[in-house]
Design an enzyme around this catalytic site. Structure first.
Site, PDB file in Angstrom:
ATOM      1  N   ARG A 177      30.750  25.587 -57.916  1.00 13.35           N
ATOM      2  CA  ARG A 177      31.729  26.681 -57.817  1.00 13.35           C
ATOM      3  C   ARG A 177      31.329  27.754 -56.779  1.00 13.35           C
ATOM      4  O   ARG A 177      31.555  28.946 -56.976  1.00 13.35           O
ATOM      5  CB  ARG A 177      31.939  27.364 -59.169  1.00 13.35           C
ATOM      6  CG  ARG A 177      32.574  26.502 -60.240  1.00 13.35           C
ATOM      7  CD  ARG A 177      33.982  26.051 -59.874  1.00 13.35           C
ATOM      8  NE  ARG A 177      34.645  25.431 -60.991  1.00 13.35           N
ATOM      9  CZ  ARG A 177      34.502  24.133 -61.324  1.00 13.35           C
ATOM     10  NH1 ARG A 177      33.741  23.330 -60.606  1.00 13.35           N
ATOM     11  NH2 ARG A 177      35.162  23.651 -62.370  1.00 13.35           N
ATOM     12  N   SER A 252      39.007  28.136 -66.290  1.00 17.77           N
ATOM     13  CA  SER A 252      37.729  28.649 -66.787  1.00 17.77           C
ATOM     14  C   SER A 252      37.488  30.037 -66.213  1.00 17.77           C
ATOM     15  O   SER A 252      37.585  30.223 -64.999  1.00 17.77           O
ATOM     16  CB  SER A 252      36.574  27.765 -66.333  1.00 17.77           C
ATOM     17  OG  SER A 252      36.760  26.445 -66.734  1.00 17.77           O
ATOM     18  N   GLU A 350      33.730  33.411 -63.013  1.00 20.21           N
ATOM     19  CA  GLU A 350      34.093  32.464 -61.963  1.00 20.21           C
ATOM     20  C   GLU A 350      35.289  33.001 -61.182  1.00 20.21           C
ATOM     21  O   GLU A 350      35.462  32.748 -59.990  1.00 20.21           O
ATOM     22  CB  GLU A 350      34.453  31.113 -62.607  1.00 20.21           C
ATOM     23  CG  GLU A 350      34.571  30.002 -61.600  1.00 20.21           C
ATOM     24  CD  GLU A 350      35.533  28.919 -61.998  1.00 20.21           C
ATOM     25  OE1 GLU A 350      36.317  28.494 -61.146  1.00 20.21           O
ATOM     26  OE2 GLU A 350      35.499  28.488 -63.175  1.00 20.21           O
TER      27      GLU A 350
END
Ligand code: EPU
Length: 357
Positions: A177, A252, A350
């Site tokens: 990520r 997420s 995130e």
């Protein structure tokens, strides 16, 4: 400094003032852009930023793709630049095919198109929200595949220097990520190219992760095709993840933390069912943030307009549709604090929170 009407009229694209962004972010937040423009070609992108550098250099710019990974504050100063550049092409080479997508092609539609064209490589990444151009920024991933596994190159424009550049795999610093582009926000990706295989080449498919295998067994499929895998992933995701068209969310919300294996072992003393995933280092493992959130009692918990989903503890949702960026930021801060108190682990967001404080 107040900008005159004449300044804005002079621009190479139409500029909208005090523009509502609700439709342009998957959280459905009622945010307002000071100025908003839509860019529909690479030429227009360059023209606009060349103009801006001369006329309004002090104004910040926020580049918006699909808006599926942002939390926006009530007011975004400067320019919100919505990319709307479309196009896709394939080029068959000797042992693979290059599949190129303009930045605003919708990710899931591109995955389906690649399957229709008889290509494999993107099937595990079906139904991820967002546009193609932002996929390298987060190095998006699901079910055992990250885009760095099939990435060939991308073309990008630097809004500060005016430079155009092609980036290849080795230039992108892909990590879980994370990428060069996440750290260097002046680069705007306008086209991304993947290196895919033809289905008849029978390349190994990835079915080990999560419940893909289980889903295929339920359907009595022993020799799955890339299409079968995409269908299994679509089924799993639709059952587990809330649809942003129904309840605002950005997938997420936190990254899965990477911890020293001793830390994981200590947690296992209390919670023996903690899953651990290997990382590139022998000393550390990745553990699911969803597990930590659930065990700390935050799964399904709602405070005001914001909550954690009751089916997938890692997904933060705009429960009432009336949440603000500030509320989401504060709520996520409470979770970070709670997980730290309970497990001594610092979760990292995130999703990008912009102008929320
Ligand atoms: N779990 C819980 N409680 C929950 C949900 C999950 O304890 O409510 C535990 C379970 O042990 C489960 C484990 O967490 O086995 C992993 O859950 P899941 O397979 O749903 O994946 P995840 O780690 O929560 C990651 C990605 C997702 C991706 C899935 C599948 C991150 C931050 N998220 O989620 O990506 O779809 O794996 O590969 O890495 C996204 O980034 O927006 C995203 C949705």
């Amino acid at each position: 400094m107040q900008n005159s009407f004449a300044d804005l009229m002079d621009a190479p694209v139409t500029i909208h003032k005090d523009f509502p962004l609700k439709e342009f972010n998957t959280f459905g937040l009622q945010s307002t852009a000071e100025y908003f423009i839509k860019i529909d070609s690479e030429t227009q992108l360059e023209e606009f930023f060349t103009w801006k550098k001369i006329h309004l250099p002090e104004k910040p710019s926020l580049i918006l793709g699909g808006g599926s990974n942002v939390v926006l504050g009530d007011f975004i100063p400067g320019f919100v630049v919505k990319l709307s550049v479309k196009g896709k092409k394939t080029e068959r080479l000797k042992d693979h095919t290059l599949f190129s997508l303009a930045t605003s092609e919708i990710w899931h539609e591109a995955v389906l198109y690649s399957l229709e064209m008889g290509l494999q490589g993107l099937e595990n990444l079906a139904l991820i929200p967002g546009d193609c151009g932002t996929s390298p920024v987060q190095n998006i991933g699901a079910y055992g595949v990250e885009i760095c596994d099939i990435f060939h190159s991308c073309r990008a424009y630097n809004i500060a220097s005016g430079e155009w550049k092609s980036f290849f795999l080795e230039d992108c610093d892909f990590e879980y990520r994370n990428s060069f582009f996440k750290q260097n926000k002046d680069w705007v990706i306008t086209e991304v190219t993947f290196q895919l295989q033809h289905i008849e080449e029978n390349f190994a498919l990835k079915i080990q992760y999560g419940t893909i295998q289980e889903e295929l067994e339920k359907l009595n499929i022993s020799k799955p095709s890339p299409n079968d895998i995409a269908n299994a992933v679509i089924k799993i995701r639709s059952e587990k993840l809330p649809n942003p068209n129904i309840v605002g969310n950005a997938g997420s919300f936190f990254k899965n933390p990477v911890v020293h294996h001793q830390v994981a072992e200590e947690i296992k003393l209390e919670y023996p069912d903690l899953p651990t995933y290997p990382t590139s280092s022998n000393n550390s493992v990745k553990i699911p943030a969803a597990f930590l959130i659930e065990k700390s009692g935050w799964k399904g918990k709602v405070l005001g307009n914001v909550g954690m989903d009751s089916r997938q503890a890692l997904v933060l949702i705009n429960v009432t549709g009336k949440a603000t960026g500030k509320e989401i930021y504060q709520f996520s801060g409470e979770i970070i604090e709670a997980i730290f108190q309970h497990f001594g682990i610092l979760l990292e967001r995130e999703v990008n929170c912009l102008y929320c404080v």
